[in-house]
Design a protein around this motif. Structure first.
Motif, PDB file in Angstrom:
ATOM      1  N   PRO A 122       0.682  -0.517  -8.097  1.00  0.00           N
ATOM      2  CA  PRO A 122       0.657  -1.588  -7.098  1.00  0.00           C
ATOM      3  C   PRO A 122       0.062  -1.131  -5.772  1.00  0.00           C
ATOM      4  CG  PRO A 122       2.848  -0.680  -7.258  1.00  0.00           C
ATOM      5  CD  PRO A 122       2.028   0.018  -8.308  1.00  0.00           C
ATOM      6  N   ASP A 123      -0.592  -2.047  -5.096  1.00  0.00           N
ATOM      7  CA  ASP A 123      -1.108  -1.779  -3.753  1.00  0.00           C
ATOM      8  C   ASP A 123      -0.010  -2.175  -2.769  1.00  0.00           C
ATOM      9  OD1 ASP A 123      -2.634  -1.229  -1.560  1.00  0.00           O
ATOM     10  OD2 ASP A 123      -3.816  -3.083  -1.661  1.00  0.00           O
ATOM     11  N   ALA A 124       1.002  -1.331  -2.671  1.00  0.00           N
ATOM     12  CA  ALA A 124       2.178  -1.650  -1.854  1.00  0.00           C
ATOM     13  C   ALA A 124       2.799  -0.366  -1.342  1.00  0.00           C
ATOM     14  CB  ALA A 124       3.200  -2.431  -2.685  1.00  0.00           C
ATOM     15  N   ASP A 125       3.647  -0.506  -0.323  1.00  0.00           N
ATOM     16  CA  ASP A 125       4.329   0.674   0.189  1.00  0.00           C
ATOM     17  C   ASP A 125       5.715   0.792  -0.426  1.00  0.00           C
ATOM     18  OD1 ASP A 125       6.195  -0.875   1.754  1.00  0.00           O
ATOM     19  OD2 ASP A 125       4.613  -1.149   3.238  1.00  0.00           O
ATOM     20  N   GLN A 126       6.376   1.887  -0.123  1.00  0.00           N
ATOM     21  CA  GLN A 126       7.642   2.241  -0.761  1.00  0.00           C
ATOM     22  C   GLN A 126       8.728   1.188  -0.551  1.00  0.00           C
ATOM     23  OE1 GLN A 126       7.598   5.094  -2.483  1.00  0.00           O
ATOM     24  NE2 GLN A 126       9.713   5.089  -3.200  1.00  0.00           N
ATOM     25  N   LEU A 129       9.494  -1.357  -3.390  1.00  0.00           N
ATOM     26  CA  LEU A 129       9.933  -0.915  -4.710  1.00  0.00           C
ATOM     27  C   LEU A 129      11.114  -1.729  -5.258  1.00  0.00           C
ATOM     28  CD1 LEU A 129       9.052   1.212  -6.772  1.00  0.00           C
ATOM     29  CD2 LEU A 129      10.743   2.764  -5.788  1.00  0.00           C
ATOM     30  N   PRO A 130      12.134  -2.069  -4.441  1.00  0.00           N
ATOM     31  CA  PRO A 130      13.240  -2.872  -4.986  1.00  0.00           C
ATOM     32  C   PRO A 130      12.789  -4.207  -5.564  1.00  0.00           C
ATOM     33  CG  PRO A 130      13.878  -1.909  -2.897  1.00  0.00           C
ATOM     34  CD  PRO A 130      12.403  -1.651  -3.049  1.00  0.00           C
ATOM     35  N   LEU A 131      11.744  -4.799  -4.992  1.00  0.00           N
ATOM     36  CA  LEU A 131      11.257  -6.087  -5.494  1.00  0.00           C
ATOM     37  C   LEU A 131      10.655  -5.953  -6.888  1.00  0.00           C
ATOM     38  CD1 LEU A 131       9.626  -7.563  -2.273  1.00  0.00           C
ATOM     39  CD2 LEU A 131      11.649  -8.443  -3.449  1.00  0.00           C
ATOM     40  N   ILE A 132      10.091  -4.790  -7.194  1.00  0.00           N
ATOM     41  CA  ILE A 132       9.536  -4.570  -8.532  1.00  0.00           C
ATOM     42  C   ILE A 132      10.659  -4.576  -9.566  1.00  0.00           C
ATOM     43  CG2 ILE A 132       8.311  -2.928 -10.010  1.00  0.00           C
ATOM     44  CD1 ILE A 132       6.728  -2.049  -7.534  1.00  0.00           C
ATOM     45  N   THR A 172      13.535   2.056 -12.432  1.00  0.00           N
ATOM     46  CA  THR A 172      12.239   2.093 -11.762  1.00  0.00           C
ATOM     47  C   THR A 172      12.088   3.414 -11.021  1.00  0.00           C
ATOM     48  OG1 THR A 172      12.338  -0.310 -11.454  1.00  0.00           O
ATOM     49  CG2 THR A 172      10.719   0.897 -10.151  1.00  0.00           C
ATOM     50  N   GLU A 173      10.999   4.117 -11.302  1.00  0.00           N
ATOM     51  CA  GLU A 173      10.712   5.382 -10.640  1.00  0.00           C
ATOM     52  C   GLU A 173       9.302   5.332 -10.078  1.00  0.00           C
ATOM     53  OE1 GLU A 173      12.917   8.845 -12.851  1.00  0.00           O
ATOM     54  OE2 GLU A 173      11.789   7.704 -14.340  1.00  0.00           O
ATOM     55  N   SER A 174       9.093   5.967  -8.948  1.00  0.00           N
ATOM     56  CA  SER A 174       7.774   5.920  -8.323  1.00  0.00           C
ATOM     57  C   SER A 174       7.218   7.317  -8.109  1.00  0.00           C
ATOM     58  CB  SER A 174       7.822   5.191  -6.977  1.00  0.00           C
ATOM     59  OG  SER A 174       8.611   5.907  -6.041  1.00  0.00           O
ATOM     60  N   VAL A 175       5.891   7.382  -8.115  1.00  0.00           N
ATOM     61  CA  VAL A 175       5.163   8.581  -7.723  1.00  0.00           C
ATOM     62  C   VAL A 175       4.392   8.202  -6.468  1.00  0.00           C
ATOM     63  CG1 VAL A 175       3.430  10.281  -8.379  1.00  0.00           C
ATOM     64  CG2 VAL A 175       4.964   9.346 -10.131  1.00  0.00           C
ATOM     65  N   SER A 176       4.750   8.811  -5.329  1.00  0.00           N
ATOM     66  CA  SER A 176       4.200   8.364  -4.050  1.00  0.00           C
ATOM     67  C   SER A 176       3.604   9.514  -3.261  1.00  0.00           C
ATOM     68  CB  SER A 176       5.299   7.693  -3.211  1.00  0.00           C
ATOM     69  OG  SER A 176       5.920   6.648  -3.906  1.00  0.00           O
ATOM     70  N   ILE A 181       2.748   3.999  -2.489  1.00  0.00           N
ATOM     71  CA  ILE A 181       3.051   4.160  -3.910  1.00  0.00           C
ATOM     72  C   ILE A 181       1.748   4.394  -4.672  1.00  0.00           C
ATOM     73  CG2 ILE A 181       3.968   3.036  -5.974  1.00  0.00           C
ATOM     74  CD1 ILE A 181       5.752   1.364  -4.163  1.00  0.00           C
ATOM     75  N   GLU A 182       1.700   5.455  -5.459  1.00  0.00           N
ATOM     76  CA  GLU A 182       0.542   5.700  -6.322  1.00  0.00           C
ATOM     77  C   GLU A 182       0.762   5.102  -7.704  1.00  0.00           C
ATOM     78  OE1 GLU A 182      -0.487   9.867  -6.407  1.00  0.00           O
ATOM     79  OE2 GLU A 182      -1.858   9.535  -4.730  1.00  0.00           O
TER      80      GLU A 182
END
Length: 305
Positions: A122-126, A129-132, A172-176, A181-182
């Motif tokens: 996603p083209d979004a900031d950290q 993430l809860p919305l995802i 949900t896990e992120s790589v940032s 967010i990447e």
């Protein structure tokens, strides 16, 4: 993560244990290709050809890898995402031996369930993430409705409930990098055609299965296809910043709003409160017994009778 990839290669008899013992650091580019090839093999119950048949998605599930058994689909997805795998790639396994829930909890993942992970970019900031996670919950609930499940509800932040019992969890896990967010790895575990007796006694009291609720087995491949279609639709709402529509769909199916709960926040003393709702960021709003309002960004809410 590398240990998980090595175990997969050993189980599939691609490499012997002797060879694996001689591997220091896995060459990621070389081994990601092997991992993908393994995910294209025919499996017994969940079949990529059945999921893809008549599927209307444009990018979610365009790359689809299905395995007989892995430790965790999220681990495989994270490994592939770090090799710059495509947006919308889906990893599925018929069984998991080290399924993961939130806060490091184990997740029982026997044959008969749906265990999958989606890679999105996603083209979004950290902060989004809860919305995802909330959007994924809506996609699961809508998919269950389409196969005949009545009134699936969403318990903040990541559980799908049927008649007061949990049928699905989302991790949900992120790589940032910095705040950007990447990659986001979305793990979904659905207790589909599991026999309740397969689960530990303590879980049998609080969980249910689609098979139990419908009184028959569901078509796992069909349910996965419907879910991926629903997920792509709601992910497009997220990509176009139509957050209010996501929240509206979530609120319609909320299991938490209006209930008395015990709030457990990281590094904080638990307290009782009533759930008022969620705000535009997906943060839970609760009213404490003294009338003050508090935001709950992360943690658990245990429903109290």
């Amino acid at each position: 993560m590398h240990d998980e990839i090595k175990k997969l290669l050993k189980n599939e008899k691609i490499l012997s244990q002797d060879v694996i013992n001689q591997i220091g650091n896995i060459d990621a580019d070389e081994f990601s290709a092997i991992v993908k090839d393994l995910g294209k093999k025919e499996t017994q119950h969940i079949k990529a050809s059945e999921i893809s048949k008549e599927q209307s998605t444009t990018y979610i599930g365009e790359k689809l890898y299905v395995y007989d058994e892995v430790g965790s689909t999220n681990t495989i997805a994270k490994f592939l995402s770090m090799q710059d795998d495509e947006n919308g790639t889906v990893i599925i396994s018929e069984k998991q031996t080290k399924g993961k829930g939130r806060t490091g909890k184990d997740w029982e993942s026997p044959l008969g369930g749906i265990w999958l992970s989606i890679i999105i970019k996603p083209d979004a900031d950290q902060s989004k993430l809860p919305l995802i996670t909330l959007a994924t919950g809506v996609a699961v609930a809508k998919a269950l409705e389409k196969i005949g499940v009545e009134n699936p509800e969403i318990k903040w932040p990541n559980d799908i409930m049927i008649n007061g019992r949990k049928v699905c969890g989302i991790l949900t896990e992120s790589v940032s990098k910095l705040d950007k967010i990447e990659n986001v790895i979305i793990g979904v575990g659905i207790d589909a055609n599991i026999e309740s007796s397969q689960l530990p006694d303590e879980l049998q009291k609080i969980t249910t299965t689609i098979k139990d609720e419908l009184g028959r087995e569901c078509d796992e491949n069909l349910l996965i296809r419907i879910f991926l279609e629903e997920f792509e639709q709601i992910n497009e709402l997220f990509n176009h910043e139509n957050y209010e529509k996501i929240l509206k769909e979530w609120r319609k199916r909320s299991y938490s709003i209006g209930k008395k709960v015990e709030v457990r926040k990281p590094f904080d003393t638990p307290f009782d409160a009533y759930v008022i709702g969620i705000n535009e960021e997906g943060t839970l709003i609760v009213e404490k017994f003294d009338g003050t309002l508090e935001k709950v960004i992360s943690g658990e809410c245990i429903i109290k009778n």
